[in-house]
Write a protein that holds these residues in place. Sequence first.
Motif, mmCIF file in Angstrom:
data_model
loop_
_atom_site.group_PDB
_atom_site.id
_atom_site.type_symbol
_atom_site.label_atom_id
_atom_site.label_comp_id
_atom_site.label_asym_id
_atom_site.label_seq_id
_atom_site.Cartn_x
_atom_site.Cartn_y
_atom_site.Cartn_z
ATOM 1 N N HIS A 14 -9.220 -13.366 2.197
ATOM 2 C CA HIS A 14 -10.292 -13.136 3.176
ATOM 3 C C HIS A 14 -11.613 -13.727 2.683
ATOM 4 O O HIS A 14 -12.381 -14.293 3.466
ATOM 5 N N LYS A 15 -11.874 -13.588 1.386
ATOM 6 C CA LYS A 15 -13.115 -14.110 0.820
ATOM 7 C C LYS A 15 -13.162 -15.639 0.935
ATOM 8 O O LYS A 15 -14.208 -16.222 1.258
ATOM 9 N N ILE A 16 -12.025 -16.274 0.688
ATOM 10 C CA ILE A 16 -11.961 -17.732 0.820
ATOM 11 C C ILE A 16 -12.182 -18.140 2.275
ATOM 12 O O ILE A 16 -12.900 -19.108 2.564
ATOM 13 N N ALA A 17 -11.568 -17.404 3.204
ATOM 14 C CA ALA A 17 -11.770 -17.690 4.620
ATOM 15 C C ALA A 17 -13.243 -17.540 5.002
ATOM 16 O O ALA A 17 -13.777 -18.339 5.789
ATOM 17 N N ASP A 18 -13.917 -16.527 4.447
ATOM 18 C CA ASP A 18 -15.348 -16.352 4.698
ATOM 19 C C ASP A 18 -16.144 -17.562 4.216
ATOM 20 O O ASP A 18 -17.058 -18.039 4.902
ATOM 21 N N LEU A 19 -15.797 -18.058 3.030
ATOM 22 C CA LEU A 19 -16.509 -19.217 2.479
ATOM 23 C C LEU A 19 -16.303 -20.457 3.342
ATOM 24 O O LEU A 19 -17.241 -21.220 3.595
ATOM 25 N N ILE A 20 -15.078 -20.659 3.791
ATOM 26 C CA ILE A 20 -14.788 -21.806 4.656
ATOM 27 C C ILE A 20 -15.548 -21.684 5.965
ATOM 28 O O ILE A 20 -16.184 -22.640 6.442
ATOM 29 N N LEU A 52 -9.089 -17.790 10.127
ATOM 30 C CA LEU A 52 -9.845 -18.853 10.776
ATOM 31 C C LEU A 52 -9.416 -19.029 12.230
ATOM 32 O O LEU A 52 -10.255 -19.184 13.123
ATOM 33 N N GLN A 53 -8.114 -18.977 12.466
ATOM 34 C CA GLN A 53 -7.613 -19.141 13.832
ATOM 35 C C GLN A 53 -8.078 -17.993 14.726
ATOM 36 O O GLN A 53 -8.419 -18.190 15.893
ATOM 37 N N ARG A 54 -8.115 -16.780 14.165
ATOM 38 C CA ARG A 54 -8.509 -15.615 14.937
ATOM 39 C C ARG A 54 -9.964 -15.688 15.408
ATOM 40 O O ARG A 54 -10.333 -15.116 16.430
ATOM 41 N N SER A 55 -10.786 -16.419 14.687
ATOM 42 C CA SER A 55 -12.184 -16.548 15.081
ATOM 43 C C SER A 55 -12.352 -17.345 16.363
ATOM 44 O O SER A 55 -13.387 -17.254 17.029
ATOM 45 N N GLY A 56 -11.338 -18.136 16.711
ATOM 46 C CA GLY A 56 -11.409 -18.977 17.896
ATOM 47 C C GLY A 56 -12.191 -20.258 17.690
ATOM 48 O O GLY A 56 -12.284 -21.085 18.600
ATOM 49 N N LEU A 57 -12.748 -20.455 16.499
ATOM 50 C CA LEU A 57 -13.582 -21.626 16.230
ATOM 51 C C LEU A 57 -12.854 -22.717 15.456
ATOM 52 O O LEU A 57 -13.419 -23.786 15.222
ATOM 53 N N PHE A 58 -11.607 -22.445 15.062
ATOM 54 C CA PHE A 58 -10.854 -23.407 14.255
ATOM 55 C C PHE A 58 -9.499 -23.696 14.884
ATOM 56 O O PHE A 58 -8.842 -22.804 15.425
ATOM 57 N N LYS A 59 -9.097 -24.937 14.797
ATOM 58 C CA LYS A 59 -7.744 -25.354 15.174
ATOM 59 C C LYS A 59 -6.996 -25.662 13.888
ATOM 60 O O LYS A 59 -7.418 -26.517 13.108
#
Length: 426
Positions: free
Chosen positions: A142-148, A60-67
């Motif tokens: 990774h799948k959970i991160a995708d869902l979030i 999530l952090q790597r996407s740049g969209l989450f803190k």
Amino acid sequence: MTFRKLLVGAAWLLLAPLADAALTIEIVGSGANQIPISIVPFAGESVLPQGMTAVIAADLQRSGLFKIVDPAGVKPEPHELAEVNYPDWRTRGADALAIGSVSARPDGKLEVRFRLLDAVKQAQLDAYSYVIDRAQTRATAHKIADLIYEKLTGDVGVFSTRIAYIVKSGSRYELQVADADGFGAQTVLASGEPIISPSWSPDGSRLAYVSFERKKPIIYVQSLVSGHRQVLAQFKGNNSAPAWSPDGKQLAIVLTRDGGSQIYLINADGSGVQRVSYSSGIDTEPSFSPDGASIIFTSDRGGSPQIYRMSVSGSGAQRLTFEGNYNVSPHFSPDGKSFTFIQRVNGSSFHIALQDLASGQMQLLTDTRMDESPSFAPNGKMLLYATEIGGRGVLAAVSSDGRVKQRLSTQAGDVREPEWGPLLRN
């Protein structure tokens, strides 16, 4: 084969895992509006070689969209819905919260449960349960991160996807495949001769690529499941730049068998070769539109390398780029509304550019100098590319708005020719 390479003119390993070959990712930019979220360590994950929550948070952090809001100090840590004290998390600045657990089953498998909570509305947004083998813990994270990601942004997550790239170490070339976060790197092909232009099949089961192992460029297609590979094109002269059609039945390739470099269609089994471009210049680097109706490509038919579009039958070729005298390596965006390419700036710098098809508006996305081989993530939100830093080839990524930037490096050698794999639905 890129336009520059076209102008200039194996030992066999079946998906062997690489030691110490993981790509490390440095985030050098972030999105304007980040979603604050806390990922609470899952109950029972201490039995795993690596905690799942660390992988989820890193994605999530790597996407740049989450803190990522640090959950440290919360006692007791919540793992069930009844244990969540929403005001505590709002005080910490978290708008969302992920909780869960990992437990061993009698059959040796693991049961993973997780919940995504809205800390502002004090409501559950989603909940899932998985039964997995221990070897699947990272993939499940990774799948959970995708869902979030999808639940909180509305866009499809791509943390479960894979990337392909070429590593050159000394005189050895390796075509490698890794998870999108750089872990799990595996060698598809190793050779003492160059390997270039990897291209994923739409179902993610095969790679097409160009190998010089027979002292000339030949296009191969290889199964990532069985390791079996076949020659797709070995005609007289150069065989280069494979690009899959969206249905996986054909590839666009570049051949010089009839003289100059021109674009051809070929069936995935190597049959049915059909020429589709006819010009007195060099036509190369084809990319199919998502609907399979058209192809964009690089051509110098007008005097300098520019991007053109034609129908899949080869008719109606039109020039698309008009800014600058060197625009190459086009790739359609997954929604077909734009395309990325390389633009030469100030005579010596090469940058990633993005152009809207409807308006023709162009935007430069990168500030690195020697960029090449841009490739879209399957959700269209990030682009993977190769660049040069300190005289060494590395991979980098940039968001489609230019705000989020990442650098991916490995100790294995120079890294080039990246290609982001497709989105796979289980």
